[in-house]
Write an enzyme that holds these catalytic residues in place. Structure first.
Site, short mmCIF file in Angstrom:
data_model
loop_
_atom_site.label_atom_id
_atom_site.label_comp_id
_atom_site.label_asym_id
_atom_site.label_seq_id
_atom_site.Cartn_x
_atom_site.Cartn_y
_atom_site.Cartn_z
N GLU A 242 0.85 -1.20 0.00
CA GLU A 242 0.00 0.00 0.00
C GLU A 242 0.87 1.23 0.00
O GLU A 242 1.90 1.25 0.68
CB GLU A 242 -0.87 0.02 1.25
CG GLU A 242 -1.86 -1.12 1.27
CD GLU A 242 -2.77 -1.00 2.46
OE1 GLU A 242 -3.71 -0.21 2.38
OE2 GLU A 242 -2.51 -1.65 3.47
N ASP A 262 -3.08 -6.86 10.81
CA ASP A 262 -4.03 -6.10 9.98
C ASP A 262 -4.20 -6.73 8.60
O ASP A 262 -5.31 -6.77 8.07
CB ASP A 262 -3.51 -4.66 9.85
CG ASP A 262 -4.48 -3.75 9.15
OD1 ASP A 262 -5.68 -3.80 9.49
OD2 ASP A 262 -4.07 -2.97 8.26
N HIS A 267 -5.69 -11.28 4.89
CA HIS A 267 -5.70 -11.18 3.42
C HIS A 267 -4.57 -11.99 2.78
O HIS A 267 -4.79 -12.74 1.83
CB HIS A 267 -5.57 -9.73 2.97
CG HIS A 267 -6.55 -8.79 3.63
ND1 HIS A 267 -7.80 -9.20 4.04
CD2 HIS A 267 -6.46 -7.48 3.96
CE1 HIS A 267 -8.42 -8.16 4.59
NE2 HIS A 267 -7.63 -7.11 4.55
C1 BG6 Z 1 -7.93 -3.69 5.49
C2 BG6 Z 1 -6.86 -3.16 6.40
O1 BG6 Z 1 -8.39 -4.93 5.94
O2 BG6 Z 1 -7.39 -3.84 4.19
C3 BG6 Z 1 -6.31 -1.84 5.88
O3 BG6 Z 1 -7.39 -2.97 7.69
C4 BG6 Z 1 -5.86 -1.99 4.46
O4 BG6 Z 1 -5.26 -1.37 6.69
C5 BG6 Z 1 -6.94 -2.62 3.61
O5 BG6 Z 1 -5.56 -0.68 3.97
C6 BG6 Z 1 -6.43 -2.96 2.22
O6 BG6 Z 1 -7.52 -3.34 1.44
P1 BG6 Z 1 -7.55 -3.01 -0.12
O7 BG6 Z 1 -8.83 -3.60 -0.59
O8 BG6 Z 1 -7.48 -1.52 -0.25
O9 BG6 Z 1 -6.32 -3.68 -0.68
#
Ligand code: BG6
Length: 528
Positions: A242, A262, A267
């Site tokens: 990110e 997190d 994920h």
């Molecule tokens: C969330 C986290 O679950 O996923 C965040 O808490 C993160 O910190 C986000 O920014 C990322 O999700 P995406 O869909 O933007 O990749």
């Protein structure tokens, strides 16, 4: 496939989406003044309504502590939907139709005595709209409120038996626990009030179109799957990068959590399960989740007494970008203690110790304030057994003969969603010189419709009672079992993480993690 065919095949009707049920539900959002409700949930419900996936009579009730009228809540949500909608302009006329099904109830969900009043008010609303009382409760609240809210729902008699035809399904946002013991304890306590089939633990990555496509690509084609194993794959890299730092107001949560809890625990490990799992016997929720569970059970971390050899925690520091922008460091962010040792980056080397993957390293990384927002899985294949071909590569005046690059298969989750295979071909000319080429499929070129938002798909699945894309309690615990020793190690060690400048690809120690095996991190470009 032509775009027309793709379009026709891709759009299944709302009736198909609902099966024969066509059920209407009351959707209760606990934590309706929060960011998630405005940024994701209401926009997703609006799009479902606009595209005819929201059952006709469904009503949406926002619930929070602040005093607010229905009209005030609708107005706030209008602004939110206008800035988030992916289905084009939100006209006043469309909004008025949708908003008539949006309501607000002021309830302090920490106060059990207020649930009787909520119950009565819902019954009245459902009677007015001729709804039968099937309910979805979306817990978009702080995690510490999950259990008290469910207990109060139960005490007030609002939770029907799980097989009652007037069902209640409860959706929990992450984080679900903060380590193995707390996740087990929460699951155990919730199980006193809710049957597992009533619990939907969200991992929004599973709702992403590109993530769902991993299974279809692997098990809907016969040419790739025979290659995805230790005989052909050298290693796999999973990146969730990110570019943003701490979003407004998020520091308080993040400093308790960190990159490992997190994003890695949920994920990244879910992506790993999907790329590593065996084909299920049937494409059904529990069969798929059983296979994912086997991957998590087979995960072997490195030596628990030497975690620093296979896990690198980092934290970003202030830096100037190439464009002259100054990015502040993590410790200067709002609500972050000046001495915080919380990791904003984590990289791991892990193994899936089973017949298919034994000995293949899986390199996993996620972090904030990296150069780009990119999520991808990259499968790097082995070199051909003999290097028959080379090519000349020059950097400045220096030229050298280099071997072919190994093939890679990249699943680009976001942005520029797609799949790319790199191969070697002959460069035209009088010699045998290798030239790398890319074969790719890009969603935006193949399909002329935008991709559905993860929350649209996940909310629809809750409504139709399909929990395939939600995390089962055993999966969740297995993921916590893997990360908890690392968390404990970082906490016991209590040292500064490895620092990296904001806008870079993470700490040097993370590069060394791969270099010791002769590997290198990909530097994913934003373009595929
Ligand atoms: C969330 C986290 O679950 O996923 C965040 O808490 C993160 O910190 C986000 O920014 C990322 O999700 P995406 O869909 O933007 O990749």
């Amino acid at each position: 496939m032509s775009q027309n065919q793709a379009g026709a095949a891709g759009k299944f009707s709302a009736t198909q989406a609902w099966g024969e049920m066509g059920e209407d539900a009351t959707i209760l959002i606990f934590g309706a003044s929060g960011d998630l409700t405005a940024r994701k949930l209401i926009p997703a419900l609006y799009t479902l309504w606009k595209t005819d996936y929201l059952p006709k009579k469904s009503q949406i009730v926002g619930i929070a502590r602040r005093e607010k009228s229905d009209e005030e809540f609708r107005q706030e949500m209008f602004e939110a939907v206008r800035s988030a909608s992916r289905t084009g302009e939100v006209t006043e006329e469309n909004w008025a139709q949708f908003a008539s099904r949006v309501h607000y109830r002021q309830v302090d969900i920490t106060d059990a005595t207020q649930y009787e009043k909520l119950k009565e008010s819902l019954e009245k609303l459902e009677a007015a709209f001729e709804l039968s009382g099937k309910r979805i409760v979306y817990m978009a609240t702080a995690p510490k409120l999950f259990l008290p809210a469910v207990e109060a729902l139960d005490t007030s008699g609002m939770i029907p038996c799980y097989d009652d035809e007037n069902w209640m399904r409860v959706v929990f946002e992450k984080p679900f626990g903060h380590d193995l013991a707390s996740a087990q304890s929460l699951s155990h306590s919730l199980s006193q009030h809710l049957h597992e089939s009533q619990i939907y633990r969200i991992d929004h990555y599973l709702g992403k179109e590109t993530v769902q496509n991993i299974l279809l690509f692997r098990f809907g084609n016969s040419i790739f799957e025979p290659l995805l194993n230790r005989n052909h794959v050298d290693h796999i890299q999973i990146t969730v990068a990110e570019s943003q730092g701490m979003e407004r107001g998020r520091g308080g949560y993040y400093d308790q959590s960190g990159a490992l809890r997190d994003v890695m625990q949920n994920h990244v490990l879910q992506l790993l399960c999907l790329i590593a799992m065996e084909p299920p016997a049937l494409f059904r929720g529990d069969d798929i989740r059983d296979e994912k569970m086997k991957v998590l059970q087979a995960m072997r971390p490195g030596d628990e007494n030497d975690i620093d050899r296979w896990a690198v925690a980092g934290q970003y520091t202030a830096a100037e970008t190439g464009e002259g922008e100054i990015l502040i460091g993590y410790r200067q962010e709002d609500r972050i203690p000046e001495v915080s040792r919380r990791e904003t980056y984590i990289a791991l080397e892990a193994f899936v110790d089973n017949w298919r993957w034994a000995g293949v390293p899986f390199y996993l990384r996620t972090g904030k304030r990296l150069p780009a927002r990119v999520s991808e899985i990259s499968v790097q294949f082995k070199h051909p057994p003999m290097n028959l071909f080379t090519t000349v590569e020059c950097e400045g005046d220096m030229c050298a003969m280099v071997e072919a690059k190994p093939n890679t298969l990249v699943f680009r989750i976001q942005p520029h969603e797609g799949i790319q295979l790199t191969c070697s071909t002959k460069r035209p000319g009088m010699q045998y010189q290798i030239h790398p080429v890319k074969m790719d499929f890009a969603y935006d070129e193949e399909f002329n419709t935008g991709l559905p938002e993860a929350y649209e798909r996940l909310l629809l699945d809750v409504m139709r009672g399909d929990s395939t894309l939600f995390t089962r309690s055993d999966e969740l615990e297995a993921a916590w079992r893997f990360v908890t020793p690392i968390l404990e190690h970082l906490e016991e060690r209590n040292e500064d993480p490895e620092f990296y400048p904001a806008g870079s690809w993470g700490p040097e120690a993370a590069d060394q993690l791969l270099e010791k095996n002769g590997h290198h991190w990909r530097k994913p470009s934003v373009e595929l």
